[in-house]
Design a protein around this motif. Structure first.
Motif, PDB file in Angstrom:
ATOM      1  N   GLN A 106       8.891   5.830  -0.003  1.00  0.00           N
ATOM      2  CA  GLN A 106       8.163   6.131   0.261  1.00  0.00           C
ATOM      3  C   GLN A 106       6.443   4.873  -0.370  1.00  0.00           C
ATOM      4  N   ARG A 107       5.847   4.482   0.436  1.00  0.00           N
ATOM      5  CA  ARG A 107       4.727   4.091   0.084  1.00  0.00           C
ATOM      6  C   ARG A 107       3.522   4.828  -1.053  1.00  0.00           C
ATOM      7  N   GLU A 108       3.308   4.375  -2.046  1.00  0.00           N
ATOM      8  CA  GLU A 108       3.207   4.921  -3.358  1.00  0.00           C
ATOM      9  C   GLU A 108       1.863   4.437  -3.826  1.00  0.00           C
ATOM     10  N   LEU A 109       1.048   5.317  -4.382  1.00  0.00           N
ATOM     11  CA  LEU A 109      -0.084   4.202  -4.655  1.00  0.00           C
ATOM     12  C   LEU A 109       0.174   3.531  -5.642  1.00  0.00           C
ATOM     13  N   VAL A 110      -0.698   2.665  -5.843  1.00  0.00           N
ATOM     14  CA  VAL A 110      -1.003   1.966  -7.097  1.00  0.00           C
ATOM     15  C   VAL A 110      -2.053   2.266  -8.046  1.00  0.00           C
ATOM     16  N   ALA A 111      -3.533   1.576  -7.386  1.00  0.00           N
ATOM     17  CA  ALA A 111      -4.302   1.701  -7.682  1.00  0.00           C
ATOM     18  C   ALA A 111      -5.394   1.994  -6.928  1.00  0.00           C
ATOM     19  N   THR A 112      -6.728   2.508  -6.753  1.00  0.00           N
ATOM     20  CA  THR A 112      -8.009   2.748  -6.025  1.00  0.00           C
ATOM     21  C   THR A 112      -9.360   2.322  -7.197  1.00  0.00           C
ATOM     22  N   ILE A 113     -10.287   2.181  -6.453  1.00  0.00           N
ATOM     23  CA  ILE A 113     -12.009   2.295  -6.530  1.00  0.00           C
ATOM     24  C   ILE A 113     -12.794   2.026  -5.346  1.00  0.00           C
ATOM     25  N   SER A 114     -13.280   2.713  -6.185  1.00  0.00           N
ATOM     26  CA  SER A 114     -14.722   3.721  -5.579  1.00  0.00           C
ATOM     27  C   SER A 114     -15.488   2.911  -5.028  1.00  0.00           C
ATOM     28  N   ARG A 115     -16.156   3.502  -4.267  1.00  0.00           N
ATOM     29  CA  ARG A 115     -18.126   2.048  -4.067  1.00  0.00           C
ATOM     30  C   ARG A 115     -18.835   2.698  -5.561  1.00  0.00           C
ATOM     31  N   GLY A 116     -18.823   3.540  -5.578  1.00  0.00           N
ATOM     32  CA  GLY A 116     -19.541   3.617  -7.338  1.00  0.00           C
ATOM     33  C   GLY A 116     -18.173   3.059  -8.370  1.00  0.00           C
ATOM     34  N   GLY A 117     -17.414   2.304  -8.339  1.00  0.00           N
ATOM     35  CA  GLY A 117     -16.998   1.805  -9.222  1.00  0.00           C
ATOM     36  C   GLY A 117     -15.966   2.116 -10.184  1.00  0.00           C
TER      37      GLY A 117
ATOM     38  N   THR B  78     -12.498   3.982 -11.143  1.00  0.00           N
ATOM     39  CA  THR B  78     -11.032   3.882 -10.348  1.00  0.00           C
ATOM     40  C   THR B  78     -10.363   4.775 -10.950  1.00  0.00           C
ATOM     41  N   ASN B  79      -9.023   4.510 -10.236  1.00  0.00           N
ATOM     42  CA  ASN B  79      -8.026   5.733 -10.518  1.00  0.00           C
ATOM     43  C   ASN B  79      -6.155   4.724 -10.706  1.00  0.00           C
TER      44      ASN B  79
ATOM     45  N   MET C 225     -15.798   0.921   2.919  1.00  0.00           N
ATOM     46  CA  MET C 225     -15.069   2.469   2.803  1.00  0.00           C
ATOM     47  C   MET C 225     -15.131   2.953   1.489  1.00  0.00           C
ATOM     48  N   ASN C 226     -15.550   4.205   1.246  1.00  0.00           N
ATOM     49  CA  ASN C 226     -15.508   4.760  -0.178  1.00  0.00           C
ATOM     50  C   ASN C 226     -14.724   4.300  -1.182  1.00  0.00           C
ATOM     51  N   ILE C 227     -13.382   4.263  -1.116  1.00  0.00           N
ATOM     52  CA  ILE C 227     -11.987   3.971  -1.581  1.00  0.00           C
ATOM     53  C   ILE C 227     -11.680   2.652  -0.733  1.00  0.00           C
ATOM     54  N   LEU C 228     -11.701   1.803  -2.222  1.00  0.00           N
ATOM     55  CA  LEU C 228     -10.254   1.002  -1.510  1.00  0.00           C
ATOM     56  C   LEU C 228      -8.999   0.768  -2.504  1.00  0.00           C
ATOM     57  N   GLY C 229      -8.272   0.767  -2.097  1.00  0.00           N
ATOM     58  CA  GLY C 229      -7.211   0.537  -3.400  1.00  0.00           C
ATOM     59  C   GLY C 229      -5.600  -0.489  -2.302  1.00  0.00           C
ATOM     60  N   TRP C 230      -4.951   0.180  -3.615  1.00  0.00           N
ATOM     61  CA  TRP C 230      -3.619  -1.119  -3.545  1.00  0.00           C
ATOM     62  C   TRP C 230      -2.715   0.203  -3.116  1.00  0.00           C
ATOM     63  N   TYR C 231      -1.438   0.024  -2.500  1.00  0.00           N
ATOM     64  CA  TYR C 231      -1.032   0.856  -2.850  1.00  0.00           C
ATOM     65  C   TYR C 231       0.859  -0.378  -2.334  1.00  0.00           C
ATOM     66  N   ARG C 232       2.274   0.326  -2.886  1.00  0.00           N
ATOM     67  CA  ARG C 232       3.259  -0.740  -2.847  1.00  0.00           C
ATOM     68  C   ARG C 232       4.113   0.318  -2.081  1.00  0.00           C
ATOM     69  N   GLN C 233       5.158  -0.489  -1.248  1.00  0.00           N
ATOM     70  CA  GLN C 233       6.598   0.354  -0.467  1.00  0.00           C
ATOM     71  C   GLN C 233       7.999  -0.626  -1.080  1.00  0.00           C
ATOM     72  N   ALA C 234       9.002  -0.546  -1.721  1.00  0.00           N
ATOM     73  CA  ALA C 234       9.703  -1.278  -1.680  1.00  0.00           C
ATOM     74  C   ALA C 234      10.968  -0.271  -0.760  1.00  0.00           C
ATOM     75  N   PRO C 235      11.647  -1.214  -0.789  1.00  0.00           N
ATOM     76  CA  PRO C 235      13.265  -0.534   1.197  1.00  0.00           C
ATOM     77  C   PRO C 235      13.802   0.576   0.028  1.00  0.00           C
ATOM     78  N   GLY C 236      13.340   1.671   1.078  1.00  0.00           N
ATOM     79  CA  GLY C 236      13.752   2.673   0.606  1.00  0.00           C
ATOM     80  C   GLY C 236      13.250   4.021  -0.334  1.00  0.00           C
TER      81      GLY C 236
END
Length: 117
Positions: free
Chosen positions: A44-55, A57-58, A31-42
């Motif tokens: 919403q799931r939120e973006l932590v970081a992503t990395i594209s196929r080309g390297g 990062t966000n 897939m083009n975008i790989l990433g990490w998300y996190r969700q604490a109790p109560g």
């Protein structure tokens, strides 16, 4: 079929470090975008970081400078190096793989990260 499997979570004290790993199948890792998300109790799931196929990062502002996302193509694994952990980082961390135009993609089962004060 399990496409993404996270590992590396655990209990650490504030200021400590953890390295999360996400083993991905070929279909997910391609897939083009790989990433990490996190969700604490109560919360919403939120973006932590992503990395594209080309390297490219966000990072979310709250982890910028502390977390680093990387990829090992040979091992088909995505990593999240987490340094200077804070209690606010306590959450279940999920690996994600998606196309640019996708709103969901593939998700792992999550790994718990707990940071004590």
């Amino acid at each position: 079929q399990v496409l993404l499997v996270e590992s590396g979570g655990g209990l650490v004290q504030a200021g400590g470090s953890l390295r999360l790993s996400c083993a991905a199948s070929g279909s997910a890792f391609s897939m083009n975008i790989l990433g990490w998300y996190r969700q604490a109790p109560g919360k919403q799931r939120e973006l932590v970081a992503t990395i594209s196929r080309g390297g490219s990062t966000n990072y979310s502002d709250f982890v910028k400078g502390r977390f680093t996302i990387s990829r090992d193509n040979a091992k088909r694994t995505v990593y999240l190096q987490m340094n200077s952990l804070e209690s606010e980082d306590t959450s279940v961390y999920y690996c994600n793989a998606r196309a640019v135009s996708s709103v969901s993609g593939y998700w792992g089962q999550g790994t718990q990260v707990t940071v004590s004060s």
